[in-house]
Design a protein around this motif. Structure first.
Motif, PDB file in Angstrom:
ATOM      1  N   TRP A  46       0.827  -1.208   0.000  1.00  0.00           N
ATOM      2  CA  TRP A  46       0.000   0.000   0.000  1.00  0.00           C
ATOM      3  C   TRP A  46       0.869   1.269   0.000  1.00  0.00           C
ATOM      4  O   TRP A  46       1.888   1.339   0.662  1.00  0.00           O
ATOM      5  N   ASP A  64     -10.503  -4.427  -1.985  1.00  0.00           N
ATOM      6  CA  ASP A  64     -11.452  -5.118  -1.099  1.00  0.00           C
ATOM      7  C   ASP A  64     -12.651  -5.655  -1.865  1.00  0.00           C
ATOM      8  O   ASP A  64     -13.065  -6.809  -1.678  1.00  0.00           O
ATOM      9  N   ALA A 116      -5.840  -8.923   2.522  1.00  0.00           N
ATOM     10  CA  ALA A 116      -5.358  -7.543   2.612  1.00  0.00           C
ATOM     11  C   ALA A 116      -5.130  -7.200   4.076  1.00  0.00           C
ATOM     12  O   ALA A 116      -6.054  -7.259   4.893  1.00  0.00           O
ATOM     13  N   LEU A 138      -1.286  -6.615   0.023  1.00  0.00           N
ATOM     14  CA  LEU A 138      -2.029  -7.818  -0.339  1.00  0.00           C
ATOM     15  C   LEU A 138      -1.135  -9.028  -0.112  1.00  0.00           C
ATOM     16  O   LEU A 138      -0.155  -9.254  -0.842  1.00  0.00           O
TER      17      LEU A 138
END
Length: 548
Positions: free
Chosen positions: A25, A41, A74, A79
């Motif tokens: 991220w 998501d 996640a 991930l």
């Protein structure tokens, strides 16, 4: 920092587990793209609901499936993925060998970008994406990650491959006998092949770079030559050999044209003497012709390679009739004749001073096109409208089949006659019809006509460049149409594309004469064209005759 990818193998090497981070991220790659937490998501929820497993590919090749990813999660880093290689397949076994050798050391995901937003410091953050696949790749990324985008159609979105953390693998203890020199030998052979392939690619890249450099050099030379307008040949020179040679020929004669440029002109030499004009000069000449006399726009122009244009013409249509089930059918065949349009020669000469030819600031080709177009327009415009057909085209007003509606007066026109002549034509011609008249007397008179409500029949054009209309149909000013006078036909209406045909035999040609007017300091230019014209479908147009 994200956890490194792990590879675990069973002692028998029949299967391997791969785990690590496919996405990190908020790590901005060198192309200015990052993933936002939660961006995957919705896609992960859809994958779980469908029960499908995300495929494990080799370098994003859909034909090389090497396993499947069992777990996608996640967390706060990115991930997290876990999957298993299918070593029963050749690609799976090869991937296993490359992982052991360290030559396959990266993860990469394929996804469709659904939404993103700009970042404050530059770049974009993906806020919503659809996960498609996760691949093992040969090129590892650095800690900041690297990205490569393969763009598809707008409906498919953009497929982006993001290389995540470097792959590390740890093999479990192997109790088999083949754990020594055999593996080292196999690894050495594979490394040698990889090095050989890399060297071959480097050679190909070098050869391609050399070719690109040669192409750039040629392009530079071409650009330099095309930029030398006017050097030794005056402002009439053009970028292509034929146009450049034509400009030199006009200003200085054929003796000044270089040998290679003369060959370009010889390819367009008129058999009767002179040179056919280049495409650019012909286009400018025709444009100016149309501006003065629009008959070439109104009518159909057909090129011909002979002294006459022969066109088929239906002189009688087949007849139809209702018949009973067992009734006798009568024979019915169309009658087809021919229309012959003779081609005639038009010649014009003009004298230009030598001083003007020597003045490189003058665009000679443009000036000559203006002079010739004025005279050609006057000559052919008269012939197309009222020529008698003897040594020249026959005009539509002179054709014996041309029909008219009597104006009811020898000196006055009326709005009623405009309506009458318009609706005397069949619908297929009326709906494509055009009004033609001169602008000195007739058009001014017609524009004053009003209907019973006091509204003018004339309507100005809604946009610039389009003609005005009368009764909904366009009006074209034709200078060669007669004035309003007894016995004349000042107005015609109909579909001229169908009604009148112009036959063009030879393109425009020009011959330079340095001697005839040399004593006066002039150079004479002879221009010639061969064309014909005639009315081929009289039913498509009608006129208003000034008769009682």
């Amino acid at each position: 920092m994200p956890e490194a990818v792990e590879c675990r193998f069973t002692p028998s090497d029949e299967a391997g587990l791969v785990a690590g981070y496919g996405v990190v991220w908020n790590v901005l790659d060198r192309h200015g793209t990052a993933f936002a937490p939660g961006s995957l998501d919705a896609s992960l929820a859809d994958i779980r609901a469908s029960g499908h497993r995300v495929p494990m590919l080799w370098a994003h090749d859909p034909a090389r499936v090497i396993g499947a990813w069992d777990r996608l999660e996640a967390d706060e880093h990115g991930l997290r993925v876990e999957g298993r290689l299918v070593t029963d397949t050749r690609d799976g076994a090869d991937a296993l060998a490359h992982l052991r050798a360290g030559s396959l050391n990266g993860l990469s995901i394929g996804f469709r970008r659904l939404a993103d937003e700009p970042r404050a410091g530059g770049g974009r953050t993906i806020t919503r994406a659809e996960l498609v696949e996760i691949s093992l790749v040969a090129v590892p990324s650095n800690n900041d990650a690297r990205t490569t985008e393969v763009r598809g159609t707008p409906e498919e979105g953009t497929i982006t491959m993001l290389n995540a953390a470097p792959v590390e693998h740890r093999a479990e203890p192997n109790t088999g006998a083949d754990d020594g020199a055999g593996n080292e030998t196999d690894l050495g052979a594979r490394v040698a092949k990889v090095e050989e392939a890399v060297a071959s690619i480097g050679q190909k890249v070098d050869a391609l770079a050399e070719k690109v450099g040669q192409t750039e050099q040629r392009a530079d030379r071409i650009e330099a030559r095309s930029a030398r307008v006017g050097l030794g040949s005056g402002a009439g020179a053009g970028p292509d050999p034929e146009t450049r040679a034509f400009g030199v020929y006009l200003r200085r004669g054929s003796s000044a044209v270089e040998a290679h440029e003369m060959r370009a002109m010889s390819a367009s030499t008129d058999s009767q003497g002179g040179f056919l004009v280049p495409d650019g000069f012909r286009a400018e000449l025709l444009k100016r012709l149309i501006e003065v006399s629009p008959m070439r726009t109104l009518c159909t122009v057909t090129p011909t390679g002979t002294d006459a244009l022969i066109l088929p013409k239906v002189t009688a249509n087949p007849t139809s009739a209702w018949v009973a089930e067992l009734g006798t059918r009568t024979s019915s065949e169309p009658t087809v004749g021919q229309v012959k349009i003779d081609v005639h020669e038009a010649s014009i000469y003009t004298d230009i001073s030598r001083r003007l030819l020597e003045d490189s600031a003058i665009n000679l080709q443009s000036e000559l096109a203006a002079i010739l177009s004025q005279e050609y327009a006057r000559l052919e415009g008269q012939a197309f409208v009222s020529g008698d057909g003897t040594g020249k085209p026959r005009g539509f007003l002179s054709h014996p089949d041309f029909e008219t509606v009597a104006a009811g007066s020898t000196s006055a026109l009326s709005a009623d006659k405009l309506i009458e002549v318009m609706h005397s034509l069949p619908a297929q011609y009326r709906n494509k019809g055009t009004w033609v008249m001169n602008g000195t007397t007739t058009l001014g008179k017609v524009r004053s006509f009003k209907n019973s409500s006091g509204d003018y029949l004339w309507r100005d054009a809604l946009s610039e460049g389009n003609p005005g209309t009368i009764l909904g149909r366009p009006v074209v000013e034709l200078p060669d149409m007669p004035d309003i006078a007894s016995g004349e036909v000042p107005i015609a209406f109909g579909d001229f594309k169908v009604a009148y045909r112009i036959a063009q035999r030879v393109e425009f040609s020009i011959l330079r004469d340095d001697y005839t007017q040399a004593v006066s300091g002039l150079v004479r230019f002879f221009s010639r064209a061969r064309l014909g014209g005639d009315l081929v479908q009289a039913a498509a147009i009608k006129g208003i005759s000034m008769t009682a």
